[in-house]
Design a protein around this motif. Structure first.
Motif, PDB file in Angstrom:
ATOM      1  N   ALA A 131      14.991 -47.368   4.104  1.00 53.89           N
ATOM      2  CA  ALA A 131      16.306 -47.349   4.110  1.00 53.89           C
ATOM      3  C   ALA A 131      16.171 -45.213   4.419  1.00 53.89           C
ATOM      4  CB  ALA A 131      17.958 -47.575   4.235  1.00 53.89           C
ATOM      5  N   LYS A 132      15.994 -44.742   3.573  1.00 55.30           N
ATOM      6  CA  LYS A 132      15.733 -43.236   3.618  1.00 55.30           C
ATOM      7  C   LYS A 132      14.556 -42.998   3.937  1.00 55.30           C
ATOM      8  CE  LYS A 132      18.672 -44.465  -0.616  1.00 55.30           C
ATOM      9  NZ  LYS A 132      18.563 -44.127  -1.959  1.00 55.30           N
ATOM     10  N   ASP A 133      13.542 -43.641   4.194  1.00 57.10           N
ATOM     11  CA  ASP A 133      11.813 -43.507   3.799  1.00 57.10           C
ATOM     12  C   ASP A 133      11.645 -43.572   5.905  1.00 57.10           C
ATOM     13  OD1 ASP A 133      11.364 -42.749   1.451  1.00 57.10           O
ATOM     14  OD2 ASP A 133       9.886 -44.054   1.152  1.00 57.10           O
ATOM     15  N   PHE A 134      12.140 -44.191   6.765  1.00 59.15           N
ATOM     16  CA  PHE A 134      12.309 -44.186   8.330  1.00 59.15           C
ATOM     17  C   PHE A 134      13.460 -44.138   8.698  1.00 59.15           C
ATOM     18  CE2 PHE A 134       8.697 -46.563   5.343  1.00 59.15           C
ATOM     19  CZ  PHE A 134       7.444 -45.381   6.328  1.00 59.15           C
ATOM     20  N   SER A 135      13.374 -43.946   9.511  1.00 63.79           N
ATOM     21  CA  SER A 135      14.828 -43.311  10.276  1.00 63.79           C
ATOM     22  C   SER A 135      15.304 -44.654  11.206  1.00 63.79           C
ATOM     23  CB  SER A 135      14.426 -42.482  11.121  1.00 63.79           C
ATOM     24  OG  SER A 135      13.771 -41.861  12.544  1.00 63.79           O
ATOM     25  N   ASN A 136      13.988 -45.570  11.853  1.00 63.40           N
ATOM     26  CA  ASN A 136      14.554 -46.314  12.707  1.00 63.40           C
ATOM     27  C   ASN A 136      13.748 -47.787  11.837  1.00 63.40           C
ATOM     28  OD1 ASN A 136      11.529 -46.183  12.021  1.00 63.40           O
ATOM     29  ND2 ASN A 136      11.041 -47.183  13.886  1.00 63.40           N
ATOM     30  N   ILE A 137      14.306 -47.880  10.782  1.00 61.23           N
ATOM     31  CA  ILE A 137      15.286 -48.584   9.791  1.00 61.23           C
ATOM     32  C   ILE A 137      16.513 -48.870   9.677  1.00 61.23           C
ATOM     33  CG2 ILE A 137      14.351 -50.136   7.529  1.00 61.23           C
ATOM     34  CD1 ILE A 137      11.682 -49.230   7.834  1.00 61.23           C
ATOM     35  N   VAL A 138      17.313 -48.806  10.405  1.00 65.33           N
ATOM     36  CA  VAL A 138      18.482 -49.043  10.937  1.00 65.33           C
ATOM     37  C   VAL A 138      19.592 -50.485  10.098  1.00 65.33           C
ATOM     38  CG1 VAL A 138      18.317 -47.855  13.168  1.00 65.33           C
ATOM     39  CG2 VAL A 138      18.560 -50.362  12.692  1.00 65.33           C
ATOM     40  N   ALA A 139      19.552 -50.953   9.785  1.00 63.20           N
ATOM     41  CA  ALA A 139      19.668 -52.275   8.720  1.00 63.20           C
ATOM     42  C   ALA A 139      19.137 -53.234   8.114  1.00 63.20           C
ATOM     43  CB  ALA A 139      20.819 -52.574  10.427  1.00 63.20           C
ATOM     44  N   VAL A 140      19.742 -53.656   7.362  1.00 63.66           N
ATOM     45  CA  VAL A 140      19.178 -55.095   6.521  1.00 63.66           C
ATOM     46  C   VAL A 140      19.933 -56.065   7.278  1.00 63.66           C
ATOM     47  CG1 VAL A 140      20.224 -54.808   4.406  1.00 63.66           C
ATOM     48  CG2 VAL A 140      18.149 -55.872   4.975  1.00 63.66           C
ATOM     49  N   LYS A 141      19.285 -57.634   7.605  1.00 66.33           N
ATOM     50  CA  LYS A 141      20.335 -58.769   7.419  1.00 66.33           C
ATOM     51  C   LYS A 141      19.898 -59.823   6.144  1.00 66.33           C
ATOM     52  CE  LYS A 141      20.049 -62.944   9.834  1.00 66.33           C
ATOM     53  NZ  LYS A 141      20.001 -63.820  10.298  1.00 66.33           N
TER      54      LYS A 141
END
Length: 291
Positions: free
Chosen positions: A154-164
């Motif tokens: 989450a912190k390293d990639f701006s397009n990883i926006v959420a976790v299910k």
């Protein structure tokens, strides 16, 4: 990412008795959800029996849902697996112009280390600009993606926006909620825990049961997001039994029985899954008739 707050539903893939995709039923299911309060739709997730869907069928399913939706709700597409190169290829070559986000299930069977999870999702994130929702479901993949790994991504990639998150582990939810970046979404993948997660600061749910009772379930989640626990738990208590029933044997056989009772689609699933037992069908039918 306001598009993914509230109630998303992991759509089933309706089949006819001859096991071909029932596109008329799929259209009916999509419209039913749009018209009754669902916030976004998830296409070709694991509840959609993605493991048994051919590439040609997947293309047809996406096309039908995109046309039926007609930009009314955000759309999330399931693109995941345990072959990182294949996932990267699909993400980077598929036309995603009508898709708002990607749901990518954690690699299954391979049982990667935490660094393996990280490198897998890093490769996917670098292959697309689309928002990515991680999907941790250790009961099916045989390996838990730990909160530290999720938060690192989450912190390293701006397009990883959420976790299910679908580990059915309240403490893991709490750790994610406590330590997450401010704009990172924690989405419940556990229908039975979804309200508690919303009340604790989560962003909603990607639900199975929600597609059968979209009006009630989405209202419950909305109340939870507003902190109205007393009103929300009245709905939760009403739905506890049916949530248990649909996961009693296998998913999505249970939810398809509910949808059959509602007149939306047949209860057919593809092998290696089998239809719900007569006993389970009777319990579900009784619940739906009294709902």
């Amino acid at each position: 990412m306001q598009k993914f707050i509230g109630t998303g539903v992991a759509l089933v893939t309706p089949f006819k008795e001859d096991l071909t995709v029932d596109f008329d039923a799929l259209i009916k299911l999509v419209n039913f959800n749009i018209e009754n309060g669902t916030d976004y739709l998830v296409i070709n997730g694991t509840t959609g029996e993605s493991a048994t869907i051919s590439r040609e069928e997947k293309e047809q399913i996406i096309d039908v849902i995109v046309k039926t939706n007609n930009k009314r709700l955000p759309l999330v597409l399931g693109i995941g697996g345990n072959n990182t190169l294949a996932v990267v290829k699909e993400v980077s070559t598929r036309d995603l112009s009508q898709i708002d986000g990607i749901l990518s299930v954690a690699p299954y069977y391979s049982k990667p280390t935490q660094e393996g999870f990280y490198q897998h999702y890093k490769a996917i994130a670098e292959a697309t600009e689309k928002p990515i929702i991680l999907y941790n479901v250790p009961g099916r993949t045989a390996r838990n993606m730990e909160p530290a790994t999720t938060l690192r991504l989450a912190k390293d990639f701006s397009n990883i926006v959420a976790v299910k998150e679908a580990g059915n582990n309240q403490q893991q939810y709490n750790t994610l909620l406590k330590d997450k970046p401010a704009d990172f979404l924690i989405i419940s993948g556990d229908d039975d825990l979804a309200l508690g997660v919303a009340l604790a600061g989560g962003s909603g749910v990607i639900s199975v049961i929600g597609q059968a009772f979209p009006k009630e379930f989405s209202k419950m989640i909305k109340l939870g997001l507003e902190g109205k626990n007393v009103e929300a738990y009245k709905i939760h208590f009403k739905m506890m039994d049916i949530i248990d029933y649909i996961f009693e044997e296998n998913n999505p056989a249970g939810i398809k029985v509910v949808l059959k009772e509602l007149g939306i689609c047949a209860g057919t699933v593809r092998l290696p899954l089998v239809k719900a037992s007569a006993e389970l069908q009777a319990k579900i039918a009784k619940y739906v008739s009294n709902f």
